[in-house]
Design an enzyme around this catalytic site. Structure first.
Site: not given
Length: 318
Positions: A34, A141
Site C-alpha cells: 500500500d 469512476y
C-alpha cells in the site's frame, strides 16, 4: 495461486482479503502493499511493502523480489471520491492498472482487478442487468472501470495474460471503514444503528442498489482465481451480487434486532445521481454457470452477523 501480491492492501477489500489469503495459503505467501503503512493486521501478519502503484518499476521490483505468480490489483479511488477528483481518479485508476498489467505480462502472473456496478450507466437495463449489455457510465469512476475491463481483455487477447475480474456491487463489512463509495451508506447505517440508534441517509428511500457481504466477495475472488480457465468466457468482468436493497429495507432488517432504530434522510445530490445511474439488480447467471458463484449471505443473515460483530466491537471500545 502460490505467491500473491496485493496492491491497495489497506483498503476496504484489501484489508480483509490479505487476512483471508494468508489463512488459506500461508502468511509468507502473500505480499501486502500500500502507499501508506501503520498498525494494521495486514502489516503485522506477514510481508508488507510500501508501494505507490504509479511507480511501475517499484512494483516490478517487489514482484520479482518476492517471486509472485499472482497479482491482485485493488488500488483505486472509489466512486464518490473519484467524482470529486476526476483527473486524479483517471490517472491513478488507469495508470496503476497499466503498471500492474505490465508486471503481470513481464513475469507471467495471473491477474485480478475488481470492476464495479459503476461500469454501467443510465442506458443499461436496470432490472436483472445482463452480463453483456450497454456500458456507458456517467462518472469518472465508471469510465475508468469500463476502460479497465477492456484493457484487461486486451492483455489477455494480445499477450495471453490470465486476467480475471468481478463487477462488485456495494460491499458491506464490519471491520473495514467506508472508502468513499456511493453504496457505503449501508456500512454507515449499521455502525450508527449500534452506536447512536439512528442514521441519516444520503441516498433516498426507494433507491435500490445491489449489495454483497464482504465474506462472500472474498470467497468469490478466490473461487474465480482458482477456476478452470477453460470454463471462463467472461473474464473481464463477471456480474456478482447477493441482494438488491434500498435504505428502507436495510433499516427494516436492523429494526428486527434494534426495534427503536430511526432512519431519516438528507440526500446528497452527487451520490444520489450516481446511484440512480446504476442498476437496481444484476443477473449473475454467467458467474454461476462458468465458475459456480453462489453467495452465502442474504440480507437477514448479513444483518445478524454485522450487528453481532459491531456490538462486540463497540462494547470493547467503550
Amino acid at each position: 495461486m502460490e505467491k500473491i501480491l496485493v496492491t491497495g492492501a489497506l483498503g476496504q477489500i484489501g484489508s480483509e482479503l490479505v487476512s483471508h489469503l494468508r489463512n488459506r495459503y500461508g502468511a509468507d505467501q502473500v505480499l501486502a502493499t500500500d502507499i501508506r503503512t501503520g498498525d494494521y493486521e495486514a502489516v503485522r501478519s506477514g510481508p508488507f511493502d510500501l508501494l505507490d502503484v504509479m511507480d511501475g518499476q517499484a512494483m516490478m521490483d517487489a514482484a520479482k523480489r518476492h517471486g509472485v505468480d499472482t497479482i491482485l490489483h485493488l488500488a483505486a479511488l472509489l466512486s464518490a471520491t473519484a467524482e470529486a477528483k476526476p483527473l486524479l481518479a483517471w490517472n491513478l485508476n488507469m495508470g496503476g492498472l497499466s503498471n500492474a498489467l505490465e508486471v503481470a505480462r513481464e513475469l507471467g502472473c495471473a491477474f485480478f482487478s475488481p470492476s464495479s456496478i459503476g461500469a454501467f450507466g443510465p442506458g443499461t437495463p436496470k432490472e436483472h442487468t445482463p452480463q453483456d449489455t450497454v456500458q456507458r457510465p456517467t462518472t469518472m469512476y465508471g469510465v475508468s472501470k469500463v476502460a479497465g475491463e477492456l484493457l484487461c481483455d486486451y492483455y489477455h487477447q494480445k499477450y495471453g495474460v490470465d486476467t480475471r475480474s468481478l463487477r462488485f456491487p456495494g460491499l458491506i463489512s464490519y471491520s473495514a471503514p467506508p472508502g468513499g463509495g456511493t453504496t457505503d451508506y449501508a456500512v454507515d447505517m449499521y455502525v450508527e444503528a449500534v452506536t447512536k440508534g439512528r442514521y441519516t441517509s444520503y441516498i433516498s428511500a426507494g433507491t435500490y442498489l445491489d449489495m454483497m457481504y464482504l465474506p462472500d466477495a472474498l470467497d468469490a475472488i478466490v473461487q474465480l482465481m482458482e477456476a478452470d480457465p477453460a470454463r471462463l468466457r467472461h473474464r473481464n468482468a463477471f456480474n456478482v451480487t447477493a441482494m438488491s436493497v434500498d435504505p428502507e429495507a436495510v433499516a427494516a432488517a436492523i429494526r428486527r434486532h434494534i426495534p427503536g432504530f430511526a432512519l431519516d434522510y438528507r440526500v446528497d445530490p452527487v451520490r444520489q445521481a450516481i446511484a440512480e445511474s446504476w442498476p437496481d439488480s444484476l443477473d449473475c447467471s454467467a458467474a454461476a454457470e462458468e465458475w459456480g458463484f453462489s453467495p452465502a449471505y442474504d440480507l437477514e443473515r448479513m444483518t445478524q452477523d454485522m450487528l453481532d460483530h459491531l456490538s462486540a466491537l463497540y462494547k470493547k471500545i467503550g
